[in-house]
Design a protein around this motif. Sequence first.
Motif, PDB file in Angstrom:
ATOM      1  N   PRO A 104      75.018 120.069  -3.349  1.00  0.00           N
ATOM      2  CA  PRO A 104      75.070 118.849  -2.511  1.00  0.00           C
ATOM      3  C   PRO A 104      75.556 117.586  -3.241  1.00  0.00           C
ATOM      4  O   PRO A 104      74.850 116.599  -3.276  1.00  0.00           O
ATOM      5  CB  PRO A 104      73.638 118.711  -2.025  1.00  0.00           C
ATOM      6  CG  PRO A 104      72.822 119.278  -3.137  1.00  0.00           C
ATOM      7  CD  PRO A 104      73.643 120.367  -3.778  1.00  0.00           C
ATOM      8  N   TYR A 105      76.770 117.645  -3.814  1.00  0.00           N
ATOM      9  CA  TYR A 105      77.458 116.450  -4.321  1.00  0.00           C
ATOM     10  C   TYR A 105      76.738 115.799  -5.500  1.00  0.00           C
ATOM     11  O   TYR A 105      76.807 114.583  -5.661  1.00  0.00           O
ATOM     12  CB  TYR A 105      77.648 115.421  -3.185  1.00  0.00           C
ATOM     13  CG  TYR A 105      78.316 115.990  -1.956  1.00  0.00           C
ATOM     14  CD1 TYR A 105      79.701 115.976  -1.839  1.00  0.00           C
ATOM     15  CD2 TYR A 105      77.587 116.564  -0.930  1.00  0.00           C
ATOM     16  CE1 TYR A 105      80.332 116.505  -0.733  1.00  0.00           C
ATOM     17  CE2 TYR A 105      78.204 117.108   0.189  1.00  0.00           C
ATOM     18  CZ  TYR A 105      79.571 117.070   0.280  1.00  0.00           C
ATOM     19  OH  TYR A 105      80.182 117.597   1.381  1.00  0.00           O
ATOM     20  N   ARG A 134      79.156 110.338   7.526  1.00  0.00           N
ATOM     21  CA  ARG A 134      79.572 111.129   8.685  1.00  0.00           C
ATOM     22  C   ARG A 134      80.567 110.409   9.584  1.00  0.00           C
ATOM     23  O   ARG A 134      80.482 109.201   9.774  1.00  0.00           O
ATOM     24  CB  ARG A 134      78.336 111.515   9.509  1.00  0.00           C
ATOM     25  CG  ARG A 134      77.462 112.508   8.775  1.00  0.00           C
ATOM     26  CD  ARG A 134      76.139 112.762   9.472  1.00  0.00           C
ATOM     27  NE  ARG A 134      75.388 113.775   8.739  1.00  0.00           N
ATOM     28  CZ  ARG A 134      74.664 113.524   7.636  1.00  0.00           C
ATOM     29  NH1 ARG A 134      74.576 112.297   7.159  1.00  0.00           N
ATOM     30  NH2 ARG A 134      74.034 114.504   7.011  1.00  0.00           N
ATOM     31  N   LEU A 176      81.516 115.428   7.208  1.00  0.00           N
ATOM     32  CA  LEU A 176      80.680 114.769   6.191  1.00  0.00           C
ATOM     33  C   LEU A 176      81.431 114.677   4.868  1.00  0.00           C
ATOM     34  O   LEU A 176      82.031 115.672   4.409  1.00  0.00           O
ATOM     35  CB  LEU A 176      79.385 115.567   5.995  1.00  0.00           C
ATOM     36  CG  LEU A 176      78.412 115.050   4.910  1.00  0.00           C
ATOM     37  CD1 LEU A 176      77.770 113.729   5.318  1.00  0.00           C
ATOM     38  CD2 LEU A 176      77.319 116.079   4.619  1.00  0.00           C
ATOM     39  N   HIS A 177      81.354 113.501   4.230  1.00  0.00           N
ATOM     40  CA  HIS A 177      81.757 113.320   2.827  1.00  0.00           C
ATOM     41  C   HIS A 177      83.179 113.804   2.516  1.00  0.00           C
ATOM     42  O   HIS A 177      83.413 114.475   1.507  1.00  0.00           O
ATOM     43  CB  HIS A 177      80.759 114.026   1.910  1.00  0.00           C
ATOM     44  CG  HIS A 177      79.392 113.389   1.886  1.00  0.00           C
ATOM     45  ND1 HIS A 177      79.177 112.069   2.213  1.00  0.00           N
ATOM     46  CD2 HIS A 177      78.154 113.901   1.563  1.00  0.00           C
ATOM     47  CE1 HIS A 177      77.877 111.806   2.086  1.00  0.00           C
ATOM     48  NE2 HIS A 177      77.238 112.890   1.706  1.00  0.00           N
ATOM     49  N   HIS A 199      77.364 109.777  -5.494  1.00  0.00           N
ATOM     50  CA  HIS A 199      76.272 110.534  -4.881  1.00  0.00           C
ATOM     51  C   HIS A 199      75.276 111.046  -5.923  1.00  0.00           C
ATOM     52  O   HIS A 199      74.813 112.185  -5.851  1.00  0.00           O
ATOM     53  CB  HIS A 199      76.874 111.683  -4.068  1.00  0.00           C
ATOM     54  CG  HIS A 199      76.031 112.137  -2.928  1.00  0.00           C
ATOM     55  ND1 HIS A 199      74.780 112.681  -3.094  1.00  0.00           N
ATOM     56  CD2 HIS A 199      76.260 112.138  -1.597  1.00  0.00           C
ATOM     57  CE1 HIS A 199      74.289 113.000  -1.913  1.00  0.00           C
ATOM     58  NE2 HIS A 199      75.159 112.674  -0.982  1.00  0.00           N
ATOM     59  N   TYR A 243      71.815 111.781  -7.715  1.00  0.00           N
ATOM     60  CA  TYR A 243      70.410 111.971  -7.347  1.00  0.00           C
ATOM     61  C   TYR A 243      69.581 111.530  -8.551  1.00  0.00           C
ATOM     62  O   TYR A 243      69.717 112.097  -9.634  1.00  0.00           O
ATOM     63  CB  TYR A 243      70.106 113.441  -7.063  1.00  0.00           C
ATOM     64  CG  TYR A 243      70.714 114.020  -5.813  1.00  0.00           C
ATOM     65  CD1 TYR A 243      72.091 114.224  -5.702  1.00  0.00           C
ATOM     66  CD2 TYR A 243      69.906 114.418  -4.743  1.00  0.00           C
ATOM     67  CE1 TYR A 243      72.647 114.786  -4.560  1.00  0.00           C
ATOM     68  CE2 TYR A 243      70.454 114.984  -3.598  1.00  0.00           C
ATOM     69  CZ  TYR A 243      71.814 115.161  -3.515  1.00  0.00           C
ATOM     70  OH  TYR A 243      72.359 115.718  -2.386  1.00  0.00           O
ATOM     71  N   ASP A 264      66.878 109.589   5.487  1.00  0.00           N
ATOM     72  CA  ASP A 264      68.304 109.865   5.371  1.00  0.00           C
ATOM     73  C   ASP A 264      68.999 108.875   6.290  1.00  0.00           C
ATOM     74  O   ASP A 264      69.447 109.223   7.378  1.00  0.00           O
ATOM     75  CB  ASP A 264      68.575 111.310   5.791  1.00  0.00           C
ATOM     76  CG  ASP A 264      69.962 111.772   5.351  1.00  0.00           C
ATOM     77  OD1 ASP A 264      70.726 110.937   4.838  1.00  0.00           O
ATOM     78  OD2 ASP A 264      70.270 112.953   5.541  1.00  0.00           O
ATOM     79  N   TYR A 288      68.712 108.293   0.657  1.00  0.00           N
ATOM     80  CA  TYR A 288      68.511 109.716   0.986  1.00  0.00           C
ATOM     81  C   TYR A 288      67.516 110.285  -0.015  1.00  0.00           C
ATOM     82  O   TYR A 288      67.702 110.135  -1.227  1.00  0.00           O
ATOM     83  CB  TYR A 288      69.870 110.432   0.911  1.00  0.00           C
ATOM     84  CG  TYR A 288      69.794 111.936   1.002  1.00  0.00           C
ATOM     85  CD1 TYR A 288      69.219 112.560   2.107  1.00  0.00           C
ATOM     86  CD2 TYR A 288      70.295 112.736  -0.022  1.00  0.00           C
ATOM     87  CE1 TYR A 288      69.152 113.938   2.186  1.00  0.00           C
ATOM     88  CE2 TYR A 288      70.240 114.115   0.053  1.00  0.00           C
ATOM     89  CZ  TYR A 288      69.659 114.708   1.162  1.00  0.00           C
ATOM     90  OH  TYR A 288      69.584 116.074   1.227  1.00  0.00           O
ATOM     91  N   PHE A 326      67.243 117.861   1.826  1.00  0.00           N
ATOM     92  CA  PHE A 326      67.854 119.184   1.984  1.00  0.00           C
ATOM     93  C   PHE A 326      67.893 119.964   0.667  1.00  0.00           C
ATOM     94  O   PHE A 326      68.433 121.065   0.616  1.00  0.00           O
ATOM     95  CB  PHE A 326      69.263 119.058   2.587  1.00  0.00           C
ATOM     96  CG  PHE A 326      69.267 118.441   3.957  1.00  0.00           C
ATOM     97  CD1 PHE A 326      68.669 119.086   5.034  1.00  0.00           C
ATOM     98  CD2 PHE A 326      69.828 117.193   4.179  1.00  0.00           C
ATOM     99  CE1 PHE A 326      68.655 118.515   6.295  1.00  0.00           C
ATOM    100  CE2 PHE A 326      69.822 116.608   5.435  1.00  0.00           C
ATOM    101  CZ  PHE A 326      69.227 117.272   6.500  1.00  0.00           C
ATOM    102  N   GLU A 329      73.333 105.546  -2.077  1.00  0.00           N
ATOM    103  CA  GLU A 329      74.794 105.653  -1.979  1.00  0.00           C
ATOM    104  C   GLU A 329      75.323 104.382  -1.331  1.00  0.00           C
ATOM    105  O   GLU A 329      75.233 104.212  -0.121  1.00  0.00           O
ATOM    106  CB  GLU A 329      75.174 106.864  -1.128  1.00  0.00           C
ATOM    107  CG  GLU A 329      74.558 108.167  -1.577  1.00  0.00           C
ATOM    108  CD  GLU A 329      74.488 109.152  -0.406  1.00  0.00           C
ATOM    109  OE1 GLU A 329      75.465 109.292   0.355  1.00  0.00           O
ATOM    110  OE2 GLU A 329      73.441 109.783  -0.232  1.00  0.00           O
TER     111      GLU A 329
HETATM  112  C1  BGC Z   1      73.539 112.530   3.453  1.00  0.00           C
HETATM  113  C2  BGC Z   1      72.628 113.711   3.689  1.00  0.00           C
HETATM  114  C3  BGC Z   1      73.267 114.944   3.089  1.00  0.00           C
HETATM  115  C4  BGC Z   1      73.497 114.688   1.627  1.00  0.00           C
HETATM  116  C5  BGC Z   1      74.111 115.850   0.900  1.00  0.00           C
HETATM  117  C6  BGC Z   1      73.770 112.381   1.999  1.00  0.00           C
HETATM  118  O1  BGC Z   1      74.684 111.356   1.776  1.00  0.00           O
HETATM  119  O2  BGC Z   1      73.009 111.343   3.984  1.00  0.00           O
HETATM  120  O3  BGC Z   1      72.420 113.904   5.070  1.00  0.00           O
HETATM  121  O4  BGC Z   1      72.451 116.063   3.279  1.00  0.00           O
HETATM  122  O5  BGC Z   1      74.328 113.573   1.485  1.00  0.00           O
HETATM  123  O6  BGC Z   1      75.172 116.364   1.558  1.00  0.00           O
END
Ligand code: BGC
Length: 324
Positions: free
Chosen positions: A70-71, A82, A106-107, A176, A178, A232, A263, A267, A289
């Motif tokens: 996830p990035y 999104r 997304l992204h 992105h 974490y 989120d 966020y 997930f 972010e």
């Molecule tokens: C989004 C999440 C997503 C996450 C990883 C975040 O920027 O808000 O919904 O799951 O990125 O993809």
Amino acid sequence: MVSVTRSVFGELPSGAGTVEKFRLQSDLLRVDIISWGCTITALEVKDRQGRASDVVLGFAELAGYLQKQPYFGAVVGRVANRIAKGTFTLDGKEYKLAINNGPNSLHGGLRGFDKVLWTPQVLPNGVQFSRVSPDGEEDYPGELKVWVTYTLDGGELVVNYRAQASQTTPVNLTNHSYFNLAGQGSPNIYDHEVTIEADAFLPVDETLIPTGNSSGCFPAAASLPAFLTSIDLNVVWLIPRVHHAGSGRVLEVYTTQPGVQFYTGNFLDGTLKGKSGAIYPKHSGFCLETQNWPDAINQPHFPPVLLRPGEEYDHTTWFRFSVA
Ligand code: BGC
């Protein structure tokens, strides 16, 4: 005084290129950034006793970044967050992007800016990555030249994003990472206190697209469990501050961007093998972010997201670390 050292991080499969790692070190911070996705792979920050810990989630090896993940630490684009149903209309033409998150895009799509090799250039106090996103890449209009520059200044990591377009296109770039201020690999972030001086946040529908309204009742300061179901959402016009009382580490984020996606790693599911044997369960890291508002291309009253030929996209975010 900042030192910058350069080394090989790994080889891409099928001779697709060498990924390099750039280590930026000041008296207070040490950050590793690789040329794959302009990704921050490690960020060492001292606690109040002067002991350094790596406070970002990630992988020890390139293979970790090439798998589905996830990035972690990456720069996200051409449009972070999104776009509803992956569709927008520009100058009378309808664009359809890949749908990769429920019904939405997304992204940046299937192969966004996080999944490409960038060209690095060492600077006295940092590193600059550049690339040309070709016309039609991930079905976005026009060619886009992009520069992402990371520099260190004492306890501050500064990220500057610049872009120029050959045709009008939406652009929304972010990082992105974490974070876990207790040190990456700590099981959760429940002992972090988050203060967000926001004017408002953007309520979202069940697919996480803003409803178009904004709400002013974001809690001003709270220990995470107090309001953590799972966050989120995008908070607007703000200075987030996160304090980890155990280590004393503080992260404040300043930005020229109109919003920040906060966020809480909802997930994450403990299936990825991270650095030093970490497994990254749900809520083991948080992201701040900095970016434009989600789906701005389809919501005309949101801050402008279009970059036109002859204009320059230029945004800066400061991640300021201290102890308290
Ligand atoms: C989004 C999440 C997503 C996450 C990883 C975040 O920027 O808000 O919904 O799951 O990125 O993809």
